[in-house]
Design an enzyme around this catalytic site. Sequence first.
Site, PDB file in Angstrom:
ATOM      1  N   THR A 116      -5.499  87.194 -27.604  1.00  0.00           N
ATOM      2  CA  THR A 116      -4.979  87.691 -26.324  1.00  0.00           C
ATOM      3  C   THR A 116      -6.060  88.306 -25.444  1.00  0.00           C
ATOM      4  O   THR A 116      -7.071  88.825 -25.953  1.00  0.00           O
ATOM      5  CB  THR A 116      -3.895  88.761 -26.601  1.00  0.00           C
ATOM      6  OG1 THR A 116      -3.617  89.481 -25.402  1.00  0.00           O
ATOM      7  CG2 THR A 116      -4.382  89.786 -27.618  1.00  0.00           C
ATOM      8  N   TYR A 140      -1.991  96.814 -30.158  1.00  0.00           N
ATOM      9  CA  TYR A 140      -1.710  95.371 -30.204  1.00  0.00           C
ATOM     10  C   TYR A 140      -3.007  94.571 -30.051  1.00  0.00           C
ATOM     11  O   TYR A 140      -3.320  93.706 -30.870  1.00  0.00           O
ATOM     12  CB  TYR A 140      -0.710  94.998 -29.100  1.00  0.00           C
ATOM     13  CG  TYR A 140      -0.645  93.520 -28.844  1.00  0.00           C
ATOM     14  CD1 TYR A 140      -0.220  92.647 -29.831  1.00  0.00           C
ATOM     15  CD2 TYR A 140      -1.047  92.979 -27.615  1.00  0.00           C
ATOM     16  CE1 TYR A 140      -0.184  91.272 -29.610  1.00  0.00           C
ATOM     17  CE2 TYR A 140      -1.008  91.622 -27.384  1.00  0.00           C
ATOM     18  CZ  TYR A 140      -0.579  90.773 -28.384  1.00  0.00           C
ATOM     19  OH  TYR A 140      -0.565  89.425 -28.157  1.00  0.00           O
TER      20      TYR A 140
END
Length: 324
Positions: A116, A140
């Site tokens: 990501t 995350y």
Amino acid sequence: MAILICGGAGYIGSHVNKLLNRKGYETIVLDNLVHGHREAVKWGAFVKRDLSREEDIESVFQAYKIDAVFHFAAFAYVGESVEFPEKYYFNNVVNTLNLLKVMRRYGCGKIIFSSTCATYGEPDSVPITEEQKQNPINPYGMTKLMVEKIFRDYGKAYGLHYVVLRYFNAAGADIEGEIGESHRPETHLIPLVLDAAAGKREDVKVFGADYDTPDGSCVRDYIHVLDLAEAHVLALRYLEQGGRSDFFNLGNERGTSVLEVIQAVKKVTGKDFTVTYADRRPGDPAILVGSSKKAERVLGWKANYPDIEEIVAHAWKWYGRATY
Ligand code: UDP
């Protein structure tokens, strides 16, 4: 030879599963259905298994000769990761270690991994290239960066072949309307704005209007889920042809603010709704826009649907006929 898709009942994984089947690959989707949807797995085989249990993973490798693995299975709520980091480190990092362990045991050495733009944190400059420093500002992003580093070490020590794809903001849906985006709880901007357009939500909240951006709201690089899916198939071919392990951004190199997304939804749907302003969401960088030049050069990838209105139109089409 079959392809294992961990997390293939989720948003991006299900679109990749569809495309792989279209291209003639045999797929097995492994998903624990915590966030995934059984109805999203309309192609290939499905096994309800959990990556936290090594014996669950092992049973799949015993039943099928797995040539390569796509690994989408992860928790991906930035806000939740700030509140419950332990949940994220176990699910996203430890479970990946379990998967790699079983792959190694069965001599499976190819993996394509969902990473990501959140691994970059606050970028020094945009568009972000793969060489920029990675300094995540939320757990995350940190879990994904840790897995990237694990791959490097496993590559050197055990010969693991990997392609890491760092997505910017996945959006849109299957053009045929068979699958699309659906999270419970829904926290993602475009589905929430569509809810407001459909009258299912009172208003849309803009998280932060005081960012250092042209209109004060956060800027993101929205990338069509079908363009992401194409990149995955190209990454698989690249590994099959002996390409060396590498890391690629997947974005459109264009920034769209939260307010611009809301405008696009109003235009595409023809609906008006209330927009309110709220505090910044913890863990959100002001601007994330990616350069995908490397994926274009090395993988031969090119985004087919870069236009935000077209992305929203496909999401809206799915919204109207969503079955999950
Ligand atoms: N966002 C917002 N209101 C919402 C949901 C999201 O303003 O109800 C903003 C969020 O702060 C971020 C952008 O929209 O800047 C995209 O957020 P999303 O959760 O869709 O994706 P993420 O960037 O977390 O992957």
